[in-house]
Design a protein around this motif. Structure first.
Motif, PDB file in Angstrom:
ATOM      1  N   GLY A   1      -7.301  -4.817  -2.444  1.00  0.00           N
ATOM      2  CA  GLY A   1      -8.413  -4.562  -1.555  1.00  0.00           C
ATOM      3  C   GLY A   1      -7.986  -3.704  -0.376  1.00  0.00           C
ATOM      4  N   ILE A   2      -8.841  -3.677   0.638  1.00  0.00           N
ATOM      5  CA  ILE A   2      -8.636  -2.818   1.801  1.00  0.00           C
ATOM      6  C   ILE A   2      -8.302  -3.683   3.011  1.00  0.00           C
ATOM      7  N   ILE A   3      -7.091  -3.547   3.528  1.00  0.00           N
ATOM      8  CA  ILE A   3      -6.689  -4.274   4.737  1.00  0.00           C
ATOM      9  C   ILE A   3      -7.428  -3.664   5.924  1.00  0.00           C
TER      10      ILE A   3
ATOM     11  N   PHE B   1      -4.673 -11.365   8.296  1.00  0.00           N
ATOM     12  CA  PHE B   1      -5.373 -10.075   8.217  1.00  0.00           C
ATOM     13  C   PHE B   1      -6.696 -10.302   7.506  1.00  0.00           C
ATOM     14  N   THR B   2      -7.640  -9.397   7.738  1.00  0.00           N
ATOM     15  CA  THR B   2      -8.892  -9.421   6.973  1.00  0.00           C
ATOM     16  C   THR B   2      -8.794  -8.397   5.863  1.00  0.00           C
ATOM     17  N   LEU B   3      -9.409  -8.720   4.732  1.00  0.00           N
ATOM     18  CA  LEU B   3      -9.324  -7.895   3.530  1.00  0.00           C
ATOM     19  C   LEU B   3     -10.708  -7.746   2.918  1.00  0.00           C
ATOM     20  N   MET B   4     -11.122  -6.515   2.651  1.00  0.00           N
ATOM     21  CA  MET B   4     -12.342  -6.304   1.871  1.00  0.00           C
ATOM     22  C   MET B   4     -11.960  -6.225   0.404  1.00  0.00           C
ATOM     23  N   ASN B   5     -12.513  -7.132  -0.399  1.00  0.00           N
ATOM     24  CA  ASN B   5     -12.163  -7.168  -1.815  1.00  0.00           C
ATOM     25  C   ASN B   5     -13.078  -6.259  -2.628  1.00  0.00           C
ATOM     26  N   ALA B   6     -12.912  -6.294  -3.940  1.00  0.00           N
ATOM     27  CA  ALA B   6     -13.660  -5.397  -4.825  1.00  0.00           C
ATOM     28  C   ALA B   6     -15.151  -5.680  -4.823  1.00  0.00           C
ATOM     29  N   LYS B   7     -15.555  -6.869  -4.383  1.00  0.00           N
ATOM     30  CA  LYS B   7     -16.975  -7.221  -4.309  1.00  0.00           C
ATOM     31  C   LYS B   7     -17.596  -6.840  -2.964  1.00  0.00           C
ATOM     32  N   GLY B   8     -16.797  -6.329  -2.055  1.00  0.00           N
ATOM     33  CA  GLY B   8     -17.305  -5.979  -0.733  1.00  0.00           C
ATOM     34  C   GLY B   8     -17.286  -7.134   0.246  1.00  0.00           C
ATOM     35  N   GLN B   9     -16.681  -8.256  -0.144  1.00  0.00           N
ATOM     36  CA  GLN B   9     -16.570  -9.405   0.753  1.00  0.00           C
ATOM     37  C   GLN B   9     -15.370  -9.213   1.681  1.00  0.00           C
ATOM     38  N   VAL B  10     -15.524  -9.632   2.930  1.00  0.00           N
ATOM     39  CA  VAL B  10     -14.412  -9.576   3.887  1.00  0.00           C
ATOM     40  C   VAL B  10     -13.833 -10.975   4.015  1.00  0.00           C
ATOM     41  N   LEU B  11     -12.566 -11.117   3.640  1.00  0.00           N
ATOM     42  CA  LEU B  11     -11.900 -12.418   3.609  1.00  0.00           C
ATOM     43  C   LEU B  11     -10.788 -12.466   4.656  1.00  0.00           C
ATOM     44  N   LEU B  12     -10.666 -13.597   5.325  1.00  0.00           N
ATOM     45  CA  LEU B  12      -9.535 -13.830   6.219  1.00  0.00           C
ATOM     46  C   LEU B  12      -8.386 -14.386   5.392  1.00  0.00           C
ATOM     47  N   CYS B  13      -7.247 -13.728   5.460  1.00  0.00           N
ATOM     48  CA  CYS B  13      -6.084 -14.128   4.669  1.00  0.00           C
ATOM     49  C   CYS B  13      -4.931 -14.525   5.589  1.00  0.00           C
TER      50      CYS B  13
ATOM     51  N   GLU C   1      -3.062 -17.263  -1.509  1.00  0.00           N
ATOM     52  CA  GLU C   1      -2.584 -16.491  -2.664  1.00  0.00           C
ATOM     53  C   GLU C   1      -2.761 -14.992  -2.411  1.00  0.00           C
ATOM     54  N   LEU C   2      -3.914 -14.633  -1.870  1.00  0.00           N
ATOM     55  CA  LEU C   2      -4.133 -13.232  -1.523  1.00  0.00           C
ATOM     56  C   LEU C   2      -3.165 -12.781  -0.432  1.00  0.00           C
ATOM     57  N   PHE C   3      -2.950 -13.606   0.571  1.00  0.00           N
ATOM     58  CA  PHE C   3      -2.024 -13.268   1.651  1.00  0.00           C
ATOM     59  C   PHE C   3      -0.663 -12.858   1.085  1.00  0.00           C
ATOM     60  N   HIS C   4      -0.143 -13.662   0.180  1.00  0.00           N
ATOM     61  CA  HIS C   4       1.196 -13.407  -0.365  1.00  0.00           C
ATOM     62  C   HIS C   4       1.229 -12.223  -1.325  1.00  0.00           C
TER      63      HIS C   4
END
Length: 493
Positions: A218-220, A186-198, A205-208
């Motif tokens: 963050g926002i899935i 899934f992609t996640l927007m974190n608190a910094k506004g970055q979109v990360l692939l998890c 670590e974020l995935f789990h």
């Protein structure tokens, strides 16, 4: 042959008895309908609530996320900037079926993700890419056109996909861990506004932590899910004593490769309380499924009224059990598609009494303590003044994905549904009951599910989830300002 007055009287009595047997349940169902109201509660402006209807919370802003996939990231970054500038917290909401304030924070911002519901199917790899705001029912209808079906999902299709990931919901699919097992990434927007692939390999670590992380990291945004073939399934069921449940589960479910969907029930009427059970399962078949017509749809309201008629009614509970366990019910012998079975709405049990609410509990118990747990909770439930409507049993295989893990080994989930009056007294009684049930769960080496009312102390929660302190430390590692927040975090952190 001469008919005597005595024979006539006897025949008349028999007719009256038969008519009474037929009429009494009809009158009971009609009385249930007459006692309902179609008046829906309206919240004041800037207030939100969840499925409990016990969490009205004033918030700063409620923002519906755009449907447009290209616009969502820019808008979300603007919202993050606004929240930081104003010192506001952000909560993420979908269909709001959690019950402990997981989707709200006082005077915070609530993101309504439901509009973000795009879907795209890779028909070669059998992977569905879906916006986190989509409901499972949306995905089922979309996949139905391709002959595909959701691999793992909860019993009702009214929940959002992002919300289900956030609670790591489990399904009733045979030999299945919770939903996490069907998530590829899934992609996640974190608190910094970055979109990360998890995924399990990237930002693992974020995935789990995000799966079963209650919206705290963050926002899935976009989710990739495994899908399976849609197929014809035929219903079967067995009446049995609870002490035989695990033995029969192995014989009729685990040892039967054709079984796909399965659940159990315990009897909750005072008569034979927790002393009878059913094992219900759907088996793959070559038979063609029936075509649902409008008349079948109308039967859903009858089913709902039968369920609602069990509230505070011993007769209603017996009637429902008798109907559900009767081999004379035509649906017992019909064939359906997998998608038809899984597309079941919460409206099937909707409570239209504005003075009460239905609340869920769930306890996960290892097989070795299955019957001991039933024996331990029986006196607790009988003593309680709260109305127990239902106990469903679902097997859940061990989950190796979610960090805040409730299925730490193969377990049976006991899903309890209560009807509670909206009074201070019943709220206290529910808190007391929950505490006793969690004690029985701990005694039987089990866990309890976290999406429900926040009635357990954080110390006791850590007895069940010893990894909780580490989980919350990781939360502040990725979100040091605690921008993503909710009542669940406030209660347990």
């Amino acid at each position: 042959m001469r008919v005597t007055k005595k024979n006539k009287l006897f025949s008349f009595v028999i007719i009256v008895i038969v008519l009474g047997i037929i009429a009494f349940p009809i009158v009971h169902i009609l009385r249930t309908k007459w006692g309902e109201t179609d008046i829906h509660r309206t919240l004041p402006p800037h207030y939100v609530d969840d499925a409990s209807t016990l969490n009205p919370t004033k918030v700063d802003t409620i923002i519906a996320i755009p449907k447009d996939r290209s616009a969502i990231e820019n808008q979300l970054r603007q919202i993050l900037q606004y929240a930081n500038a104003k010192g506001l917290k952000i909560s993420v909401a979908g269909a709001r079926h959690s019950m402990g304030g997981h989707t709200m924070y006082p005077d915070g911002i609530v993101l309504n993700m439901l509009p973000y519901n795009h879907m795209e199917l890779d028909t070669v790899e059998n992977i569905l890419t879906v916006g986190s705001g989509a409901l499972w029912s949306d995905a089922i209808h979309y996949l139905d056109h391709y002959g595909k079906s959701i691999a793992v999902m909860q019993a009702f299709s009214s929940f959002s996909i992002g919300g289900s990931l956030s609670v790591n919901g489990h399904g009733w699919q045979k030999n299945s861990p919770p939903l996490a097992s069907s998530v590829l990434s899934f992609t996640l927007m974190n608190a910094k506004g970055q979109v990360l692939l998890c995924s399990r390999k990237e930002n693992s670590e974020l995935f789990h932590h995000v799966i079963g992380g209650y919206g705290l990291f963050g926002i899935i945004l976009d989710v990739k899910l495994k899908v399976v073939n849609n197929q014809s399934l035929k219903f079967h069921y067995i009446n049995l004593a609870p002490e035989n449940y695990t033995k029969y589960y192995k014989k009729y479910i685990l040892d039967n490769p054709k079984v796909d969907l399965v659940f159990g029930r315990l009897r909750v009427s005072n008569k034979n309380f927790l002393a009878e059970a059913t094992l219900n399962y759907f088996e793959q078949t070559a038979e063609q499924p029936i075509q649902l017509d409008q008349q079948n749809k109308k039967m859903e309201e009858t089913k709902r009224l039968i369920f609602r008629g069990s509230v505070n009614s011993e007769y209603g509970k017996r009637l429902r059990w008798d109907l559900e366990t009767s081999s004379a019910i035509p649906a017992r012998h019909l064939t359906f598609t997998r998608n038809e079975i899984m597309d079941s709405q919460v409206s099937l049990i909707e409570n239209k009494d504005t003075t009460s609410t239905d609340l869920l509990h769930e306890y996960f118990i290892p097989e070795r303590n299955f019957m001991k747990f039933i024996q331990d909770i029986k006196p607790i439930l009988l003593k309680s003044k709260l109305d127990l409507l239902n106990i469903t049993i679902r097997a859940v295989n061990r989950d190796d994905d979610a960090y805040l893990n409730y299925a730490q080994e193969d377990v049976f989930g006991f899903v309890l549904l209560f009807n509670q009056k909206k009074t201070a007294q019943q709220e206290v009684e529910m808190q007391t009951l929950t505490d006793l049930l969690v004690d029985a769960t701990i005694k039987n080496e089990g866990t309890y599910y976290l999406p429900y009312r926040l009635h357990i102390t954080k110390d006791k929660m850590r007895k069940v989830y010893p990894q909780a302190n580490s989980f919350f430390r990781t939360k502040t590692k990725y979100d040091p300002s605690e921008l993503f927040n909710n009542k669940f975090y406030r209660h347990y952190k």
